[in-house]
Motif scaffolding. Sequence first.
Motif, PDB file in Angstrom:
ATOM      1  N   LYS A 224      40.660  24.627  41.735  1.00 32.83           N
ATOM      2  CA  LYS A 224      40.184  25.592  41.091  1.00 32.83           C
ATOM      3  C   LYS A 224      39.360  25.223  40.083  1.00 32.83           C
ATOM      4  O   LYS A 224      39.203  23.901  39.557  1.00 32.83           O
ATOM      5  N   ILE A 226      36.762  25.835  36.403  1.00 31.76           N
ATOM      6  CA  ILE A 226      36.951  26.438  34.980  1.00 31.76           C
ATOM      7  C   ILE A 226      35.442  26.597  34.522  1.00 31.76           C
ATOM      8  O   ILE A 226      34.811  25.388  34.575  1.00 31.76           O
ATOM      9  N   ASP A 248      37.014  33.471  44.201  1.00 29.21           N
ATOM     10  CA  ASP A 248      37.614  33.417  42.843  1.00 29.21           C
ATOM     11  C   ASP A 248      38.349  32.122  42.535  1.00 29.21           C
ATOM     12  O   ASP A 248      38.964  32.150  41.526  1.00 29.21           O
ATOM     13  N   ASN A 249      38.235  31.217  43.089  1.00 29.48           N
ATOM     14  CA  ASN A 249      38.718  29.834  42.650  1.00 29.48           C
ATOM     15  C   ASN A 249      37.911  29.428  41.565  1.00 29.48           C
ATOM     16  O   ASN A 249      38.413  28.703  40.579  1.00 29.48           O
ATOM     17  N   ARG A 251      37.105  30.481  37.898  1.00 29.32           N
ATOM     18  CA  ARG A 251      37.837  31.009  36.828  1.00 29.32           C
ATOM     19  C   ARG A 251      36.837  30.936  35.557  1.00 29.32           C
ATOM     20  O   ARG A 251      36.659  29.827  35.009  1.00 29.32           O
ATOM     21  N   ASN A 279      35.467  36.412  38.440  1.00 31.73           N
ATOM     22  CA  ASN A 279      36.972  36.295  37.913  1.00 31.73           C
ATOM     23  C   ASN A 279      36.964  35.882  36.512  1.00 31.73           C
ATOM     24  O   ASN A 279      36.894  34.489  36.112  1.00 31.73           O
ATOM     25  N   LYS A 281      38.245  35.977  32.389  1.00 35.61           N
ATOM     26  CA  LYS A 281      39.070  36.339  31.505  1.00 35.61           C
ATOM     27  C   LYS A 281      38.302  36.386  29.969  1.00 35.61           C
ATOM     28  O   LYS A 281      37.463  35.560  29.617  1.00 35.61           O
ATOM     29  N   ASN A 321      45.531  28.839  33.368  1.00 32.28           N
ATOM     30  CA  ASN A 321      45.367  28.794  34.993  1.00 32.28           C
ATOM     31  C   ASN A 321      45.984  27.790  35.734  1.00 32.28           C
ATOM     32  O   ASN A 321      45.802  27.635  36.957  1.00 32.28           O
TER      33      ASN A 321
END
Length: 519
Positions: A224, A226, A248-249, A251, A279, A281, A321
Amino acid sequence: MASHHRDYHEELILILDFGSQYTQLIARKVRELGVYCEIYPYNLDLDTIRSMKPRGIILSGGPASINEKNAPICDRAIFELGVPVLGVCYGLQLLAKSFGGKVEKAPKREFGKAHLYIEKADRFLDGVKDGDIVWMSHSDKVLNLPAGFVALARSDNSSYAAVRNTQGTVYGVQFHPEVHHTPKGKRILKNFLYKICRLKGLFSPQSFVELATEKIRREAGDEKVICALSGGVDSSVVAALIHRAIGDNLRCVFVNNGVLRKNEAEEVIAAYRDILHLNLKYVDAGEAFLKALKGVKDPERKRKIIGRLFIRIFEEEARANGSVRYLAQGTLYPDVIESVSFKGPSATIKSHHNVGGLPKRMKMTLIEPLRELFKDEVRVVGRELGVPEYLVGRQPFPGPGLAVRIIGEVTEERVRILQEADSIVRQEIEHNPAFKHIWQSFGILIPVKTVGVMGDERTYANVIAVRVVESEDAMTADWARLPYPTLDTVARRIINEVAGVNRVVYDISSKPPSTIEWE
Ligand code: XMP
């Protein structure tokens, strides 16, 4: 894994920087011509240069005189690497002197427009006509050409405005082909790249996207990544690019710090979610930020408080995550050139990089896919990736947001007033195509009460300053000479529409000695 695009790094042009204010401009022109290039300090060692396998070398201009005792010089052996070399201004003087020519202080400093007169036809000057305008800025000039060199053109004041060696591997120009005051300059650079260095021109925003995508896939694998989104150009383009590579990896986290512009969070999030399908937040931490800022008046303390709280919130989100190995950042090429590791210990880093403290604290590996690009290239890449104009064409906005545009303490009421007033400035200026050239335009809240009259009522309310500047890179800026009707509309609308404001002033200071932001 093989791409149908050939790697543009195969056609590297190396630019050795002797300190000219135009060095980055040379790089940008070369890239606009489809050739990838990198800038290094003039004293880059020969082994490193060899290992980079450049296809051509450009020596930039610079402020020094080649006859000074400690004049900057590069390794003479670069002329024997078997790749073409082009010296520009100081670069020409350096190569002339290196080969045994004579450079002297000119009786008259040559500055500004000059005419170029062709002495000898050469593919280097293809497309250039006798009498074409070139831009000069020098006080030294080549008096005698070294043996083995010929003059291609002279100017009003220089006998050697363009020269080459007899083999046609070393070229020099006294003028600046990179500036737009030299109308045929780009053509001359093109001749150097395509006719002298024999390059094909593999670099383009599309080829960048293809290669960068492959590289991100290789680097990140199934891990992932970020990314903190700010709503700015760089983080938006980084996210779009990485999302293209790993879906979508990636974040993304967008933190509302309570000091954004009016409707900014909503607009930016809509673009991220609905257009870029990130994706994402969304963390609305406005209250926490305002609480932390309570009673704080000092600009640097405001910055620190906002920076620290941002890092704390972002860390929490990262932890949520699970294990994230990589942190994406929107570092650009100018940041790389200006960084300490590049220039040596004497340079200082900018203090206000938004997420500067993050990677070290979080023990994550950085992914910085825009490290090779200039800002205008990032915009082109962004458009290529489908990032909406709303994000790509944006004015810069400081990380600490409206907190540094509210003089003194930041309160909810003041944020509201400034958001309303600033939104009018945005509508009238930033969103007006007539003012596309404006670098930044915004309002500042001066929480000083002055007397006004509205209807028959006396008012006693705040002052809004309007700041509109033109700039190339934010290092210097000039206040914009806006038309009076525009200023009039902005002032009237703010006073009529924003409760709590009864006076508008226009900031007519330039940078230096003022700065763009008031705090
Ligand atoms: P100044 O005010 O120093 O601003 O002339 C130069 C440019 O930097 C922006 N700026 C900031 N950006 N965090 C940021 O991310 C900050 O703390 C900050 N302070 C100034 C400013 O908007 C201008 O573009």
